[in-house]
Design a protein around this motif. Sequence first.
Motif, PDB file in Angstrom:
ATOM      1  N   ASP A   1      47.009  52.940  86.246  1.00 12.67           N
ATOM      2  CA  ASP A   1      46.622  53.302  87.749  1.00 12.67           C
ATOM      3  C   ASP A   1      46.254  54.412  87.672  1.00 12.67           C
ATOM      4  O   ASP A   1      45.603  54.933  88.182  1.00 12.67           O
ATOM      5  N   GLN A   2      46.530  55.919  86.962  1.00 16.91           N
ATOM      6  CA  GLN A   2      45.991  56.865  86.706  1.00 16.91           C
ATOM      7  C   GLN A   2      45.092  57.857  85.676  1.00 16.91           C
ATOM      8  O   GLN A   2      44.185  58.488  85.479  1.00 16.91           O
ATOM      9  N   THR A   3      44.928  55.990  84.778  1.00 15.74           N
ATOM     10  CA  THR A   3      43.276  56.223  83.957  1.00 15.74           C
ATOM     11  C   THR A   3      42.286  55.938  84.720  1.00 15.74           C
ATOM     12  O   THR A   3      42.290  54.901  85.018  1.00 15.74           O
ATOM     13  N   LEU A   4      41.072  56.124  84.035  1.00 13.76           N
ATOM     14  CA  LEU A   4      39.778  55.015  84.033  1.00 13.76           C
ATOM     15  C   LEU A   4      39.216  55.123  83.149  1.00 13.76           C
ATOM     16  O   LEU A   4      39.658  55.281  81.649  1.00 13.76           O
ATOM     17  N   HIS A   5      38.592  53.639  83.023  1.00 16.83           N
ATOM     18  CA  HIS A   5      37.661  53.483  82.271  1.00 16.83           C
ATOM     19  C   HIS A   5      36.535  53.520  82.594  1.00 16.83           C
ATOM     20  O   HIS A   5      35.849  52.518  83.882  1.00 16.83           O
ATOM     21  N   ILE A   6      35.261  53.887  81.924  1.00 20.45           N
ATOM     22  CA  ILE A   6      34.562  54.332  82.319  1.00 20.45           C
ATOM     23  C   ILE A   6      33.579  54.340  80.977  1.00 20.45           C
ATOM     24  O   ILE A   6      33.935  54.464  79.147  1.00 20.45           O
ATOM     25  N   ALA A   7      32.051  53.956  81.581  1.00 25.55           N
ATOM     26  CA  ALA A   7      30.714  53.153  80.142  1.00 25.55           C
ATOM     27  C   ALA A   7      30.849  53.864  80.487  1.00 25.55           C
ATOM     28  O   ALA A   7      29.597  54.620  80.967  1.00 25.55           O
ATOM     29  N   MET A   8      29.131  54.298  78.897  1.00 32.36           N
ATOM     30  CA  MET A   8      28.444  55.206  79.111  1.00 32.36           C
ATOM     31  C   MET A   8      27.331  54.946  78.597  1.00 32.36           C
ATOM     32  O   MET A   8      26.732  53.530  76.939  1.00 32.36           O
ATOM     33  N   TYR A   9      26.239  54.705  79.616  1.00 35.08           N
ATOM     34  CA  TYR A   9      25.074  54.377  78.666  1.00 35.08           C
ATOM     35  C   TYR A   9      23.828  54.940  78.380  1.00 35.08           C
ATOM     36  O   TYR A   9      22.646  55.468  79.706  1.00 35.08           O
ATOM     37  N   PRO A  10      23.836  56.360  77.956  1.00 36.11           N
ATOM     38  CA  PRO A  10      22.973  56.694  78.157  1.00 36.11           C
ATOM     39  C   PRO A  10      21.091  56.573  78.054  1.00 36.11           C
ATOM     40  O   PRO A  10      20.871  55.920  77.013  1.00 36.11           O
ATOM     41  N   TRP A  11      20.384  57.633  78.155  1.00 40.53           N
ATOM     42  CA  TRP A  11      19.341  57.506  77.188  1.00 40.53           C
ATOM     43  C   TRP A  11      19.249  57.479  75.765  1.00 40.53           C
ATOM     44  O   TRP A  11      19.963  58.430  75.209  1.00 40.53           O
ATOM     45  N   PHE A  12      18.236  57.005  75.039  1.00 37.41           N
ATOM     46  CA  PHE A  12      18.714  56.853  73.815  1.00 37.41           C
ATOM     47  C   PHE A  12      17.557  57.954  73.518  1.00 37.41           C
ATOM     48  O   PHE A  12      16.523  57.640  72.399  1.00 37.41           O
ATOM     49  N   ALA A  13      18.010  59.874  73.638  1.00 40.28           N
ATOM     50  CA  ALA A  13      17.699  60.064  72.413  1.00 40.28           C
ATOM     51  C   ALA A  13      18.454  61.488  72.650  1.00 40.28           C
ATOM     52  O   ALA A  13      19.283  61.403  72.741  1.00 40.28           O
TER      53      ALA A  13
ATOM     54  N   PHE B   1      33.488  52.451  86.301  1.00 40.40           N
ATOM     55  CA  PHE B   1      32.439  53.341  86.137  1.00 40.40           C
ATOM     56  C   PHE B   1      31.446  52.675  84.945  1.00 40.40           C
ATOM     57  O   PHE B   1      31.828  52.909  83.800  1.00 40.40           O
ATOM     58  N   VAL B   2      30.266  52.913  85.366  1.00 34.75           N
ATOM     59  CA  VAL B   2      29.075  53.631  83.888  1.00 34.75           C
ATOM     60  C   VAL B   2      28.296  54.588  84.741  1.00 34.75           C
ATOM     61  O   VAL B   2      27.452  54.650  86.322  1.00 34.75           O
ATOM     62  N   PHE B   3      28.427  55.445  83.535  1.00 30.83           N
ATOM     63  CA  PHE B   3      27.218  56.961  83.599  1.00 30.83           C
ATOM     64  C   PHE B   3      26.136  56.464  82.727  1.00 30.83           C
ATOM     65  O   PHE B   3      26.430  55.610  82.063  1.00 30.83           O
ATOM     66  N   PHE B   4      24.852  56.524  83.479  1.00 33.48           N
ATOM     67  CA  PHE B   4      23.933  56.172  82.981  1.00 33.48           C
ATOM     68  C   PHE B   4      22.782  57.350  83.233  1.00 33.48           C
ATOM     69  O   PHE B   4      23.205  58.166  84.574  1.00 33.48           O
ATOM     70  N   ASP B   5      21.613  57.214  82.962  1.00 31.40           N
ATOM     71  CA  ASP B   5      20.618  58.221  83.149  1.00 31.40           C
ATOM     72  C   ASP B   5      19.226  57.188  83.631  1.00 31.40           C
ATOM     73  O   ASP B   5      18.474  58.102  84.388  1.00 31.40           O
ATOM     74  N   LEU B   6      18.668  57.104  82.854  1.00 27.82           N
ATOM     75  CA  LEU B   6      16.698  56.436  82.736  1.00 27.82           C
ATOM     76  C   LEU B   6      17.293  54.825  82.925  1.00 27.82           C
ATOM     77  O   LEU B   6      16.297  53.959  83.471  1.00 27.82           O
ATOM     78  N   SER B   7      18.622  54.115  82.843  1.00 30.27           N
ATOM     79  CA  SER B   7      17.743  53.135  83.354  1.00 30.27           C
ATOM     80  C   SER B   7      18.107  52.594  84.471  1.00 30.27           C
ATOM     81  O   SER B   7      19.489  52.105  84.929  1.00 30.27           O
ATOM     82  N   TYR B   8      17.191  52.402  85.344  1.00 36.50           N
ATOM     83  CA  TYR B   8      16.797  52.440  86.217  1.00 36.50           C
ATOM     84  C   TYR B   8      17.562  51.059  86.857  1.00 36.50           C
ATOM     85  O   TYR B   8      17.897  51.332  88.561  1.00 36.50           O
ATOM     86  N   TRP B   9      17.214  50.126  86.426  1.00 40.83           N
ATOM     87  CA  TRP B   9      17.832  48.616  87.420  1.00 40.83           C
ATOM     88  C   TRP B   9      19.039  48.233  87.405  1.00 40.83           C
ATOM     89  O   TRP B   9      19.861  47.567  87.906  1.00 40.83           O
TER      90      TRP B   9
ATOM     91  N   ILE C   1      36.493  55.177  76.730  1.00 41.75           N
ATOM     92  CA  ILE C   1      35.919  55.174  77.106  1.00 41.75           C
ATOM     93  C   ILE C   1      34.921  54.443  76.485  1.00 41.75           C
ATOM     94  O   ILE C   1      35.179  54.830  74.843  1.00 41.75           O
ATOM     95  N   SER C   2      33.568  53.363  76.501  1.00 44.74           N
ATOM     96  CA  SER C   2      32.828  52.099  76.662  1.00 44.74           C
ATOM     97  C   SER C   2      32.277  53.039  76.092  1.00 44.74           C
ATOM     98  O   SER C   2      31.001  53.152  77.332  1.00 44.74           O
ATOM     99  N   PHE C   3      30.895  53.357  74.566  1.00 45.29           N
ATOM    100  CA  PHE C   3      29.717  54.054  74.105  1.00 45.29           C
ATOM    101  C   PHE C   3      28.483  53.331  74.037  1.00 45.29           C
ATOM    102  O   PHE C   3      29.110  53.148  73.286  1.00 45.29           O
ATOM    103  N   PHE C   4      27.915  52.698  74.792  1.00 43.32           N
ATOM    104  CA  PHE C   4      27.094  52.156  74.473  1.00 43.32           C
ATOM    105  C   PHE C   4      25.827  52.863  73.757  1.00 43.32           C
ATOM    106  O   PHE C   4      25.652  54.416  74.575  1.00 43.32           O
ATOM    107  N   LEU C   5      25.502  52.591  72.508  1.00 48.57           N
ATOM    108  CA  LEU C   5      24.697  53.536  71.588  1.00 48.57           C
ATOM    109  C   LEU C   5      24.175  52.706  70.533  1.00 48.57           C
ATOM    110  O   LEU C   5      24.376  51.752  70.220  1.00 48.57           O
ATOM    111  N   PRO C   6      23.104  52.942  70.210  1.00 51.08           N
ATOM    112  CA  PRO C   6      22.116  51.511  68.918  1.00 51.08           C
ATOM    113  C   PRO C   6      22.579  52.377  67.999  1.00 51.08           C
ATOM    114  O   PRO C   6      23.348  52.783  67.850  1.00 51.08           O
TER     115      PRO C   6
END
Length: 451
Positions: free
Chosen positions: A3-15, A111-119, A36-41
């Motif tokens: 309960d004290q830890t988080l699960h965060i997905a990361m989905y940054p712009w492809f740069a 949580f999902v951390f993102f930047d340019l995926s406006y949708w 951390i679950s980190f989405f990347l190409p």
Amino acid sequence: MSDQTLHIAMYPWFAMGHLTAFLHISNKLAERGNKISFFLPLKTRSKLQHYNLHPRLITFIPLSVPHVDGLPLGTETTADIDLSLGSLLATAMDLTRPQIEQSLIELKPDFVFFDLSYWLPAMLRGLATNIKSIYYSVINPATIWFGLRNLVLPRKNQLDEAYRSFSIKLQTHEVRAYDAMMNMKYGSEVTFSKRLMTSRSDCDAICFQSCRELAEPFSNYIEIRMNKPVILAGPVMPDPPSSQLEEKWARWLGGFEPRTVIFCALGSEYILTKQQLQQLLLGFELTGFPFFAALKPPTGVESIESALPEGFEERVKGKGVVYGSWVQQPLILKHPSVGCFVTHCGSGSLNEALLNECQLVFLPNILDQIINARMMSGELKVGVEVEKGDEDGLFTKEGVCKAVKAVMDENSEVGKEVKINHAKWREFLSSKGLESSYIDDFVQKLHKLLG
């Protein structure tokens, strides 16, 4: 997960600058036991693997980037393309939405951390989950403040009055470039401005990798204007590299006196014209200092060597290196021979620069870099910006030489001032416990957002 830890997905712009910045904060969060679950190409994983300091907690989730007509086959990040193709890459990223949606249904992160995926925020609401969206900005809050400040609003916001003492003046060519960038199509359906504004207005909270001492007035302004929580994660400095500097560069740099070498690196996306590249190099030659320039070849030029000024290689042999590929920037900046860093003012490069002792010269290209440069040279006075023509935005070899000598010459009053200011900020940013306290506070605020 406890309960004290988080699960965060990361989905940054492809740069690469965005991917590495998201991975830096991932390391800080994983250090505290968060998953951390980190989405990347798919093929980009190999470029980032060595930055993953907690592989048991940070899992890379590979994405297959769909092909879009007009993009070179196999394109995954902005490093693979010319900047003019950014809109097509944005379209390709938007087309990964089904992969993201399916993965998030299975992963169920907090949580999902993102930047340019406006949708993405609207998509999360449509899933009827409690997954919160965090707009994680890799750019300075002052840049977003600048954009919001220039919006035409129905009524005058009193907060604007508090910012009259701070003025970022853009040159004519910068205003034109800013307007063009905001209005250009970026993706198949939206302008760049719409993509940014929708991302920021639809998310649950906005986060910056900055600290109160540098950004509080701007973050307060954004919080009021956007009517949502704004969280500062602290400076989020990259961990010291564990690798060694490549032998050939260590040997070359070792042949010079301490603090005498100019190091220039303008990032993977700043591609100079052949004319401007030559002016930059001739400016270094004019200073009389040894130099190491890591620059991408100009568009339409096969190699960096073929773009050099006539007779240049012979004149600078032994004291000047021009290299057209990737170099170990953090390790070069730490080398005792390096006395000046000429940077494009990307946020990541500035963080690395502020932690090192070399003097700073700013050569920005796009808006966030320009704002960074004006902040660093005008407000904090930790470096000098290279002068450019107001109308054409071009710099000269004389302008490059002038900026470098202003910070490098021992008797320069400007050099003495920026050195003192730089030392003050370096001491602050590297002070014991600063980053840790910010990250701990950041995690607490994330827990509060979950209710």
